[in-house]
Design an enzyme around this catalytic site. Structure first.
Site, PDB file in Angstrom:
ATOM      1  N   CYS A 122      73.443  66.724 -16.357  1.00 56.48           N
ATOM      2  CA  CYS A 122      72.587  66.456 -15.004  1.00 56.48           C
ATOM      3  C   CYS A 122      71.463  65.501 -15.471  1.00 56.48           C
ATOM      4  O   CYS A 122      70.974  65.555 -14.194  1.00 56.48           O
ATOM      5  CB  CYS A 122      71.014  67.798 -16.426  1.00 56.48           C
ATOM      6  SG  CYS A 122      72.135  69.247 -16.294  1.00 56.48           S
ATOM      7  N   HIS A 264      63.586  66.661 -14.441  1.00 59.34           N
ATOM      8  CA  HIS A 264      64.956  67.296 -13.920  1.00 59.34           C
ATOM      9  C   HIS A 264      64.740  68.675 -14.144  1.00 59.34           C
ATOM     10  O   HIS A 264      64.501  69.564 -14.995  1.00 59.34           O
ATOM     11  CB  HIS A 264      66.136  67.399 -15.079  1.00 59.34           C
ATOM     12  CG  HIS A 264      67.517  68.002 -14.974  1.00 59.34           C
ATOM     13  ND1 HIS A 264      67.867  68.496 -14.032  1.00 59.34           N
ATOM     14  CD2 HIS A 264      68.131  68.621 -15.829  1.00 59.34           C
ATOM     15  CE1 HIS A 264      69.069  68.962 -14.603  1.00 59.34           C
ATOM     16  NE2 HIS A 264      68.815  70.082 -15.496  1.00 59.34           N
ATOM     17  N   ASN A 294      69.228  75.302 -11.994  1.00 60.90           N
ATOM     18  CA  ASN A 294      68.721  73.643 -11.945  1.00 60.90           C
ATOM     19  C   ASN A 294      70.795  74.012 -10.958  1.00 60.90           C
ATOM     20  O   ASN A 294      71.937  74.331 -11.583  1.00 60.90           O
ATOM     21  CB  ASN A 294      69.656  73.696 -13.611  1.00 60.90           C
ATOM     22  CG  ASN A 294      70.096  72.658 -14.143  1.00 60.90           C
ATOM     23  OD1 ASN A 294      70.168  71.977 -13.848  1.00 60.90           O
ATOM     24  ND2 ASN A 294      69.840  72.745 -15.558  1.00 60.90           N
TER      25      ASN A 294
HETATM   26  N1  ACO Z   1      67.659  88.399 -18.557  1.00 57.86           N
HETATM   27  C1  ACO Z   1      67.138  89.869 -19.576  1.00 57.86           C
HETATM   28  N2  ACO Z   1      67.026  88.861 -20.543  1.00 57.86           N
HETATM   29  C2  ACO Z   1      67.903  88.601 -21.065  1.00 57.86           C
HETATM   30  C3  ACO Z   1      68.162  87.705 -20.013  1.00 57.86           C
HETATM   31  C4  ACO Z   1      68.211  87.321 -19.018  1.00 57.86           C
HETATM   32  N3  ACO Z   1      68.777  86.791 -17.848  1.00 57.86           N
HETATM   33  N4  ACO Z   1      68.261  86.256 -21.787  1.00 57.86           N
HETATM   34  C5  ACO Z   1      68.423  86.877 -22.118  1.00 57.86           C
HETATM   35  N5  ACO Z   1      67.673  87.504 -22.527  1.00 57.86           N
HETATM   36  C6  ACO Z   1      66.803  88.171 -23.759  1.00 57.86           C
HETATM   37  C7  ACO Z   1      67.648  87.971 -24.777  1.00 57.86           C
HETATM   38  O1  ACO Z   1      68.562  88.324 -24.867  1.00 57.86           O
HETATM   39  C8  ACO Z   1      66.823  88.178 -25.640  1.00 57.86           C
HETATM   40  O2  ACO Z   1      66.345  89.488 -25.796  1.00 57.86           O
HETATM   41  P1  ACO Z   1      66.505  90.048 -27.435  1.00 57.86           P
HETATM   42  O3  ACO Z   1      64.822  89.517 -28.175  1.00 57.86           O
HETATM   43  O4  ACO Z   1      66.981  91.343 -27.442  1.00 57.86           O
HETATM   44  O5  ACO Z   1      67.413  89.532 -28.652  1.00 57.86           O
HETATM   45  C9  ACO Z   1      65.949  87.687 -24.820  1.00 57.86           C
HETATM   46  O6  ACO Z   1      65.380  88.431 -23.598  1.00 57.86           O
HETATM   47  C10 ACO Z   1      64.709  86.588 -25.413  1.00 57.86           C
HETATM   48  O7  ACO Z   1      66.109  85.397 -24.929  1.00 57.86           O
HETATM   49  P2  ACO Z   1      65.776  83.806 -25.171  1.00 57.86           P
HETATM   50  O8  ACO Z   1      67.311  83.531 -25.267  1.00 57.86           O
HETATM   51  O9  ACO Z   1      65.273  83.800 -26.396  1.00 57.86           O
HETATM   52  O10 ACO Z   1      64.938  83.184 -24.443  1.00 57.86           O
HETATM   53  P3  ACO Z   1      64.506  82.142 -23.657  1.00 57.86           P
HETATM   54  O11 ACO Z   1      62.942  82.580 -24.022  1.00 57.86           O
HETATM   55  O12 ACO Z   1      64.938  81.522 -24.974  1.00 57.86           O
HETATM   56  O13 ACO Z   1      65.125  82.062 -22.796  1.00 57.86           O
HETATM   57  C11 ACO Z   1      66.225  79.952 -21.413  1.00 57.86           C
HETATM   58  C12 ACO Z   1      66.498  81.685 -22.419  1.00 57.86           C
HETATM   59  C13 ACO Z   1      66.046  80.484 -20.112  1.00 57.86           C
HETATM   60  C14 ACO Z   1      68.221  80.421 -21.376  1.00 57.86           C
HETATM   61  C15 ACO Z   1      65.654  78.567 -21.984  1.00 57.86           C
HETATM   62  O14 ACO Z   1      66.288  78.976 -23.885  1.00 57.86           O
HETATM   63  C16 ACO Z   1      65.964  77.738 -21.922  1.00 57.86           C
HETATM   64  O15 ACO Z   1      65.774  77.548 -20.500  1.00 57.86           O
HETATM   65  N6  ACO Z   1      67.041  76.463 -22.220  1.00 57.86           N
HETATM   66  C17 ACO Z   1      66.886  75.477 -21.784  1.00 57.86           C
HETATM   67  C18 ACO Z   1      67.802  75.608 -21.389  1.00 57.86           C
HETATM   68  C19 ACO Z   1      68.585  73.812 -20.315  1.00 57.86           C
HETATM   69  O16 ACO Z   1      67.724  73.510 -20.986  1.00 57.86           O
HETATM   70  N7  ACO Z   1      69.250  73.856 -19.984  1.00 57.86           N
HETATM   71  C20 ACO Z   1      69.675  72.717 -19.030  1.00 57.86           C
HETATM   72  C21 ACO Z   1      70.756  72.403 -19.799  1.00 57.86           C
HETATM   73  S1  ACO Z   1      71.360  70.331 -19.251  1.00 57.86           S
HETATM   74  C22 ACO Z   1      71.638  70.563 -18.545  1.00 57.86           C
HETATM   75  O17 ACO Z   1      71.070  71.171 -17.259  1.00 57.86           O
HETATM   76  C23 ACO Z   1      72.813  70.410 -17.466  1.00 57.86           C
END
Ligand code: ACO
Length: 337
Positions: A122, A264, A294
């Site tokens: 990214c 980003h 993204n």
């Molecule tokens: N729909 C519904 N529920 C979901 C989904 C979904 N798509 N995905 C996960 N859940 C559930 C999980 O199973 C979990 O359930 P549980 O509590 O029963 O176990 C709950 O939702 C919370 O999951 P978390 O993973 O803790 O959710 P979080 O608030 O951390 O959000 C996310 C996840 C969106 C991926 C976040 O962590 C994020 O954006 N991280 C950074 C991503 C990032 O930086 N990406 C860039 C990478 S580098 C690049 O760009 C190349």
């Protein structure tokens, strides 16, 4: 020969984007995996993303060709005016030859210009911009086409709701060259870095030399991108804020001087937290994650181009590009547009 008797400043001469025609909304995703629009929007800020056709015409170099024609037109240049192509992507059309060379041929560039690919996820476009700035300032090149083009839809597991909701396809490009004497356009400061100790947070080990894809990987779906979302989130906010501080310090400018931050687009909450850490109002942040998700190396140039097109970013504005990605790579550019 380039006249280096006065300071050479880098100017963005033109930009262009291409977004695949197919729109995939959160509601479409609800039909594929166990998710819902409310969860995705609240946790990420994403409403829809674009998905490239696998029939042809929207592969990374196709998108780059379409975006480049627009940038060439905006810059008032012909293809053969380009004397270097820097192509940032982690989803190239093919392994060999490299995407920049494929793009050179598609654009009908016959001057045999240097054409190189960079794969820093990214941060790719920001890496490309900062490298281009060095080539322009040293006179090694005069007109550089910097590309961020990604087709991540082929690299995500569409059965894994934790990752497939986040990504999309698209392309953004910029052509950079020398500013005329007396023009305000300038790159004031650049910053690039990487922390290889973060390799476990976001990777795709299968498909390389160590572990070629086998039937087992295909069956177990282990050849796709893997991400530790929570870890990435924490690193991302810290990194984006640090990046901004570094280029501000290097340029002797303050956040108040900055008109626009183009971060980003990985998660709206990452952008909001970064703004908070920096003490920047959200009004300064260019955000389009709701429409495209993204798109890795393409997010910054797409957001930048759209903000120019809709009149927010104007010539003379101080703009900060700010990115992080798998690696963990990171970088920032502070420029007067
Ligand atoms: N729909 C519904 N529920 C979901 C989904 C979904 N798509 N995905 C996960 N859940 C559930 C999980 O199973 C979990 O359930 P549980 O509590 O029963 O176990 C709950 O939702 C919370 O999951 P978390 O993973 O803790 O959710 P979080 O608030 O951390 O959000 C996310 C996840 C969106 C991926 C976040 O962590 C994020 O954006 N991280 C950074 C991503 C990032 O930086 N990406 C860039 C990478 S580098 C690049 O760009 C190349």
């Amino acid at each position: 020969m380039t006249n280096l008797s006065h300071e050479v400043n880098t100017k963005i001469l033109g930009t262009g984007i291409y977004l695949p025609e197919k729109i995939m909304t959160n509601f479409d995703l609800e039909k594929i995996v166990d998710t819902n629009d409310q969860w995705i929007y609240e946790r990420t800020g994403i409403k829809s993303r674009r998905i490239s056709s696998t029939e042809g015409g929207e592969f990374p170099t196709d998108m780059a060709e379409k975006a480049s024609w627009k940038a060439l037109q905006a810059a008032g240049l012909e293809p053969n005016d380009i004397d270097m192509i820097i192509f940032a992507s982690v989803t190239p059309d093919q392994k060999l030859p490299n995407s920049a060379s494929l793009l050179q041929q598609k654009l009908g560039i016959t001057n045999k210009c240097a054409s190189l690919d960079i794969a820093v996820a990214c941060s790719g476009f920001v890496y490309g911009m900062n490298m281009a700035n060095s080539f322009i300032k040293t006179g090694m090149a005069k007109k550089i086409l910097v590309v961020g083009s990604e087709m991540l839809s082929t690299e995500v597991d569409w059965t894994d709701r934790s990752i497939c909701i986040l990504f999309g396809d698209g392309c953004g490009v910029a052509i950079v060259g020398q500013a005329e004497e007396g023009e305000a356009s300038k790159i004031h400061a650049t910053h690039l870095g990487s922390d290889g100790s973060g390799k476990e947070f976001f990777n795709q080990p299968v498909g390389g030399a160590i572990e070629p894809i086998t039937e087992t990987h295909l069956k177990e779906r282990t050849h796709f991108m893997r991400m530790k979302g929570g870890e990435m989130f924490k690193v991302a906010t810290r990194t984006l804020a640090d990046n901004a501080r570094v280029v501000l310090e290097r340029s002797g400018k303050t956040l108040d001087d900055v008109d626009w931050i183009v971060p980003h687009q990985a998660n709206i909450r990452i952008i909001e937290t970064t703004a908070k850490l920096l003490g920047a109002p959200m009004e300064k942040m260019i955000v389009n994650i709701q429409d495209y998700g993204n798109t890795s190396a393409a997010t910054v140039p797409i957001a930048f181009h759209e903000a120019i097109q809709d009149g927010r970013i104007k010539r003379g504005d101080l703009v900060l590009f700010d990115a992080f990605g798998a690696g963990l790579t990171f970088g920032a550019t502070l420029l007067t547009y």
